[in-house]
Design a protein around this motif. Structure first.
Motif, mmCIF file in Angstrom:
data_model
loop_
_atom_site.group_PDB
_atom_site.id
_atom_site.type_symbol
_atom_site.label_atom_id
_atom_site.label_comp_id
_atom_site.label_asym_id
_atom_site.label_seq_id
_atom_site.Cartn_x
_atom_site.Cartn_y
_atom_site.Cartn_z
ATOM 1 N N TYR A 1 -0.266 86.926 19.501
ATOM 2 C CA TYR A 1 -0.220 85.495 19.188
ATOM 3 C C TYR A 1 1.217 84.998 19.113
ATOM 4 N N ALA A 2 1.465 83.857 19.754
ATOM 5 C CA ALA A 2 2.769 83.198 19.686
ATOM 6 C C ALA A 2 2.542 81.734 19.339
ATOM 7 N N PRO A 3 3.155 81.228 18.279
ATOM 8 C CA PRO A 3 2.974 79.817 17.898
ATOM 9 C C PRO A 3 3.353 78.880 19.046
ATOM 10 N N GLY A 4 2.618 77.789 19.149
ATOM 11 C CA GLY A 4 2.906 76.810 20.182
ATOM 12 C C GLY A 4 2.240 77.070 21.504
ATOM 13 N N THR A 5 1.447 78.142 21.583
ATOM 14 C CA THR A 5 0.711 78.439 22.815
ATOM 15 C C THR A 5 -0.781 78.265 22.555
ATOM 16 N N PRO A 6 -1.556 77.978 23.604
ATOM 17 C CA PRO A 6 -3.005 77.826 23.408
ATOM 18 C C PRO A 6 -3.604 79.102 22.806
ATOM 19 N N TYR A 7 -4.407 78.915 21.784
ATOM 20 C CA TYR A 7 -5.045 80.076 21.152
ATOM 21 C C TYR A 7 -6.393 79.652 20.592
ATOM 22 N N PRO A 8 -7.491 80.101 21.207
ATOM 23 C CA PRO A 8 -8.825 79.699 20.753
ATOM 24 C C PRO A 8 -9.335 80.564 19.612
ATOM 25 N N ILE A 9 -9.850 79.909 18.595
ATOM 26 C CA ILE A 9 -10.495 80.582 17.465
ATOM 27 C C ILE A 9 -11.979 80.206 17.480
ATOM 28 N N ILE A 10 -12.823 81.190 17.230
ATOM 29 C CA ILE A 10 -14.255 80.943 17.131
ATOM 30 C C ILE A 10 -14.645 80.889 15.661
ATOM 31 N N GLY A 11 -15.394 79.870 15.294
ATOM 32 C CA GLY A 11 -15.875 79.739 13.922
ATOM 33 C C GLY A 11 -17.382 79.892 13.860
ATOM 34 N N GLU A 12 -17.851 80.681 12.913
ATOM 35 C CA GLU A 12 -19.278 80.811 12.654
ATOM 36 C C GLU A 12 -19.558 80.085 11.335
ATOM 37 N N VAL A 13 -20.484 79.159 11.364
ATOM 38 C CA VAL A 13 -20.711 78.283 10.227
ATOM 39 C C VAL A 13 -22.132 78.441 9.700
ATOM 40 N N ALA A 14 -22.255 78.614 8.409
ATOM 41 C CA ALA A 14 -23.558 78.601 7.732
ATOM 42 C C ALA A 14 -23.586 77.369 6.833
ATOM 43 N N MET A 15 -24.522 76.482 7.098
ATOM 44 C CA MET A 15 -24.627 75.252 6.319
ATOM 45 C C MET A 15 -25.998 75.176 5.675
ATOM 46 N N GLN A 16 -26.020 74.772 4.437
ATOM 47 C CA GLN A 16 -27.288 74.587 3.737
ATOM 48 C C GLN A 16 -27.312 73.194 3.111
ATOM 49 N N THR A 17 -28.369 72.444 3.436
ATOM 50 C CA THR A 17 -28.541 71.096 2.898
ATOM 51 C C THR A 17 -29.919 70.986 2.275
ATOM 52 N N GLY B 1 -31.582 73.046 0.576
ATOM 53 C CA GLY B 1 -32.371 74.251 0.772
ATOM 54 C C GLY B 1 -32.678 74.594 2.217
ATOM 55 N N VAL B 2 -32.280 73.748 3.160
ATOM 56 C CA VAL B 2 -32.509 74.010 4.589
ATOM 57 C C VAL B 2 -31.234 74.586 5.194
ATOM 58 N N SER B 3 -31.350 75.772 5.820
ATOM 59 C CA SER B 3 -30.186 76.456 6.374
ATOM 60 C C SER B 3 -30.059 76.213 7.872
ATOM 61 N N ASN B 4 -28.842 76.069 8.324
ATOM 62 C CA ASN B 4 -28.542 75.947 9.745
ATOM 63 C C ASN B 4 -27.270 76.724 10.048
ATOM 64 N N HIS B 5 -27.192 77.198 11.286
ATOM 65 C CA HIS B 5 -26.013 77.952 11.702
ATOM 66 C C HIS B 5 -25.419 77.307 12.946
ATOM 67 N N PHE B 6 -24.090 77.282 12.993
ATOM 68 C CA PHE B 6 -23.375 76.641 14.077
ATOM 69 C C PHE B 6 -22.271 77.568 14.571
ATOM 70 N N ARG B 7 -21.830 77.289 15.772
ATOM 71 C CA ARG B 7 -20.650 77.972 16.310
ATOM 72 C C ARG B 7 -19.735 76.902 16.911
ATOM 73 N N PHE B 8 -18.439 77.063 16.714
ATOM 74 C CA PHE B 8 -17.513 76.115 17.312
ATOM 75 C C PHE B 8 -16.270 76.853 17.779
ATOM 76 N N GLN B 9 -15.493 76.172 18.603
ATOM 77 C CA GLN B 9 -14.205 76.699 19.040
ATOM 78 C C GLN B 9 -13.116 75.726 18.603
ATOM 79 N N PHE B 10 -12.021 76.275 18.110
ATOM 80 C CA PHE B 10 -10.899 75.466 17.654
ATOM 81 C C PHE B 10 -9.634 76.003 18.294
ATOM 82 N N ASP B 11 -8.838 75.124 18.888
ATOM 83 C CA ASP B 11 -7.590 75.564 19.513
ATOM 84 C C ASP B 11 -6.422 75.338 18.555
#
Length: 303
Positions: free
Chosen positions: A262-278, A280-290
């Motif tokens: 990793y070098a700062p200032g260069t493109p670098y994709p991070i994958i996020g796994e998300v668990a959300m509960q509203t 009592g109802v659970s949902n899971h998401f995936r996203f990418q963040f640069d």
């Protein structure tokens, strides 16, 4: 006899009409349900995007070094409403810990050296019945034309909504596996640990997050002890390639082709796994963040 035949005919006709009505009702109900689910999904995506945009950019903007990145990927992120009815838990990991399968060829479907050799090496370790068929389906997806390399290898010929030009995500890759299964009936393809080997982002593999499986296929002469020191048993991230080579000199001639830090200032994709509960109802998401431009991509509901 004629009367009984007429009664039978009328009965069959009535059944057909009722069946058609039920089918239409079910279709309409299914359509309404899909609209409802889509609306609910859109609302969830809007909510989670709002929370992510609030939580992540400020947190990840503090990443300046390899060690900063390593710390950020180890710490879970959470958000809670004051009444406890809404919770959001996020785990982050590098998208560059595996090989970008799209690099085996260009958009004309022409194999790229030395990356094209990865799949034959992979299938030597995890044998399947028809490796050439699987590779042909991959190449027919990566290229932009719709000509077949072998009978049935062009998925878009059967499913017009399928997109050629690149393999974009896990869902599309699963369609490729399904097509291979349909052509070959070879279930050995399901034994390949794809999640530890391939991804869909980046030009190189970040050695600090590389899986042992992919490193051992790229560098087969590396002994097991060194392999694990470099990957899953490392105690701290490598801060320079020289530090890496002091432990694994076998990587030196391959580093510039296959690996990166990793070098700062260069493109670098991070994958996020998300668990959300509203409520009592659970949902899971995936996203990418640069990390470079702090933007979200490919936010999707996965469950």
């Amino acid at each position: 006899m004629r009367h009984r035949g007429a009664v039978l005919l009328m009965t069959l006709l009535l059944i057909a009409i009722m069946s058609g009505g039920i089918a239409l009702l079910l279709a309409q109900s299914s359509y309404v349900l899909n609209l409802s689910q889509r609306s609910r999904g859109d609302a969830q995506i809007t909510k989670i995007t709002s929370d992510l945009e609030r939580i992540l950019p400020d947190t990840l903007s503090k990443i300046r070094t390899v060690n900063d990145l390593d710390a950020a990927l180890m710490l879970p992120l959470s958000s809670r409403s004051s009444d406890g009815r809404f919770t959001l838990d996020i785990s982050l990991h590098s998208a560059l810990g595996v090989f970008n399968i799209n690099k085996i060829a260009n958009t004309d479907g022409i194999s790229k050296d030395p990356f094209a050799a990865l799949l034959p090496a992979l299938f030597a370790r995890y044998p399947i019945a028809a490796p050439n068929t699987f590779i042909n389906i991959l190449l027919d997806t990566i290229d932009t034309d719709i000509s077949e390399r072998e009978a049935g290898s062009e998925i878009v010929a059967l499913f017009p909504d399928f997109h050629n030009g690149s393999i974009e995500n896990v869902t599309q890759f699963e369609q490729i596996i399904a097509r291979y299964l349909a052509l070959t009936k070879d279930t050995q393809i399901l034994n390949v640990p794809w999640e530890r080997l391939i991804g869909f982002e980046g030009d190189k593999i970040d050695i600090n997050y590389a899986t042992p499986d992919i490193v051992s296929i790229i560098v087969p002469r590396m002994d097991a002890k060194t392999l694990h020191q470099v990957t899953d048993l490392r105690t701290a991230p490598f801060e320079s390639k020289e530090q890496l080579f002091s432990i694994a000199p076998e990587l030196s001639p391959l580093y510039n082709t296959w690996f990166v830090l990793y070098a700062p200032g260069t493109p670098y994709p991070i994958i996020g796994e998300v668990a959300m509960q509203t409520n009592g109802v659970s949902n899971h998401f995936r996203f990418q963040f640069d990390l470079q431009n702090r933007t979200f991509n490919r936010l999707e509901i996965i469950q």
